[in-house]
Design an enzyme around this catalytic site. Structure first.
Site, PDB file in Angstrom:
ATOM      1  N   ARG A 231      -5.706  -3.454  -7.887  1.00  0.00           N
ATOM      2  CA  ARG A 231      -5.228  -2.212  -8.510  1.00  0.00           C
ATOM      3  C   ARG A 231      -5.792  -2.016  -9.920  1.00  0.00           C
ATOM      4  NH1 ARG A 231       1.109  -1.798  -6.509  1.00  0.00           N
ATOM      5  NH2 ARG A 231       0.719  -0.310  -4.833  1.00  0.00           N
TER       6      ARG A 231
ATOM      7  N   LYS B 132       9.236  -4.861   8.773  1.00  0.00           N
ATOM      8  CA  LYS B 132      10.372  -3.984   9.074  1.00  0.00           C
ATOM      9  C   LYS B 132       9.975  -2.668   9.725  1.00  0.00           C
ATOM     10  CE  LYS B 132      13.490  -3.861   5.658  1.00  0.00           C
ATOM     11  NZ  LYS B 132      13.665  -3.713   4.205  1.00  0.00           N
TER      12      LYS B 132
ATOM     13  N   GLY C  73      -0.060  -3.564   0.554  1.00  0.00           N
ATOM     14  CA  GLY C  73      -0.538  -4.738  -0.189  1.00  0.00           C
ATOM     15  C   GLY C  73      -0.981  -5.881   0.698  1.00  0.00           C
TER      16      GLY C  73
ATOM     17  N   GLY D   4       3.979   2.003  -0.101  1.00  0.00           N
ATOM     18  CA  GLY D   4       5.021   2.987   0.215  1.00  0.00           C
ATOM     19  C   GLY D   4       4.554   4.426   0.033  1.00  0.00           C
TER      20      GLY D   4
END
Ligand code: 3PG
Ligand code: MG
Length: 377
Positions: A37, A182, A333, A356
């Site tokens: 990043r 998830k 990530g 996200g």
């Protein structure tokens, strides 16, 4: 595509410019893990310096509870200085000045107008370049942009342009690969993309909730019980046939790097054993589907790739993706870290800095940090 001004639309020479980058990198004991990043943020900052702007950059780092030195951006500023030909200062000085973690101030996540005004004070232009953070309506992503003339930075613009190709007119066959722990993080993306894709390949911890919804005995594997009904509805719905789940998995007797492990068909997972990667047959199937595609989006590892015994599935998917001539994008990530670990991230059309944020964009949701830029058009 959302509507906004870019750096091409403004003159920055001599201006005090505030840039919001996403410098939220993994740091442990003051040591930076992956600096992707930071590298991705630099071209925008350097371009602004070269155009004669006085550049200040702000970002959050982690989720600190108040001012916690473990979450300081100082090591990030130091790394930036090593990576850049420009002088980088922390808090003062430098052609690029990095200021301290915005989340040290409670007003950041509350998007407090007082904190936004303090952050904006003295700047003539705000450049929103933090793609990874624009799904947050915080002071440094929304509040400031309401007060100072604001444009999208080149990184943000590239990200939105690349990811738009997965919503608008993708070349077919269009394949999406999802993994990670998830299913609740990805349900919105599954729902929004399933009607558009030709195939959706699902591995990672999340696949066990889907397998359970198909009445497979998943042993002690990860499951989100409260999601089983919603995913069953998707699987049994008109587009459910596009979802491809593992036929075999690598199971372990416990969640540990050196656990006893073996490969089984999903119907044979014994009680108490947990699935930690997709199996070989599944990896080959996923590879063959990816190989036929013209457009591929991937988010989330197929297994616990940090541990050697459970890495093969993620590596197979990564290799298949870099091996196609398709338009390919990878976000999140962990998937990006896997590509970088393998040294093949350069072979992907677009490596996203967003986790996200990318998922929310592909869910079809408006990103508050992008939406706010429209008022300056
Ligand atoms: C990310 O890492 O996904 C972004 O930097 C946003 O961080 P957050 O989830 O703590 O808001
Ligand atoms: Mg996050």
């Amino acid at each position: 595509m959302p509507n906004y001004l870019t750096l091409d639309d403004v003159e920055v020479e001599g201006l005090d410019v505030l840039v919001r980058s996403d410098l939220n990198v993994p740091i442990e004991n003051g040591e930076i893990g992956d600096d992707f990043r930071i590298r991705a943020a630099l071209p925008t900052l350097e371009r602004l310096v070269d155009s004669g702007a006085k550049v200040t950059v702000c970002s959050h780092l982690g989720r600190p509870d108040g001012e916690d030195p473990a979450f300081s951006l100082r090591p990030v500023a130091e790394r930036m200085g090593e990576l850049s030909s420009k002088e980088v200062g922390f808090e003062t000085g430098g052609q690029i000045t990095v200021i301290e973690n915005t989340r040290f101030q409670p007003g950041e996540v509350e998007n407090d107008p007082g904190y936004a005004a303090a952050l904006a004070a003295g700047f003539a232009l705000f450049v929103q370049d933090a793609f990874g953070s624009v799904h947050r309506a915080h002071a440094s992503t929304v509040g400031v942009a309401e007060l100072v003339k604001s444009v999208a930075g080149p990184l943000l613009d590239q990200e939105l342009t690349a990811l738009s190709r997965f919503l608008e007119d993708p070349e077919i066959p269009y394949v999406v690969v999802l993994g990670g722990a998830k299913v609740s993080d990805k349900l919105g993306v599954i729902e929004n993309l399933l009607p558009r894709v030709d195939a959706m390949l699902i591995g990672g911890g999340m696949c066990f909730t889907l397998l359970k919804a198909k009445n497979v005995e998943i042993g002690g594997s990860l499951v989100e019980e409260d999601m089983v009904e919603s995913v069953r509805a998707l699987l049994e719905g008109p587009e459910g046939g596009k979802i491809i789940l593992p036929s075999d998995v690598i199971i372990a007797d416990r969640f540990a790097e050196h656990a006893e492990h073996r490969q089984v068909y999903v119907k044979d997972i014994p009680n108490g054993w947990i699935g930690l990667d997709i199996g070989k047959e599944t990896a080959m199937l996923f590879e063959s589907v990816i190989r036929t595609a013209e457009t591929v989006f991937w988010n989330g590892p197929m297994g616990v790739f940090e541990w050697e015994a459970f890495r093969a599935g993620t590596e197979a998917v990564a290799r298949a993706i870099v091996g196609t001539s398709a338009f390919t994008a990878v976000g999140g990530g962990d998937s990006v870290a896997a590509l970088r670990q393998m040294g093949i991230d350069d072979a992907v059309s677009h490596v996203s800095t967003g986790g996200g944020a990318g998922l929310e964009f592909l869910e079809g949701r408006a990103l508050p940090g992008v939406q706010v830029l429209e008022r300056w058009v």
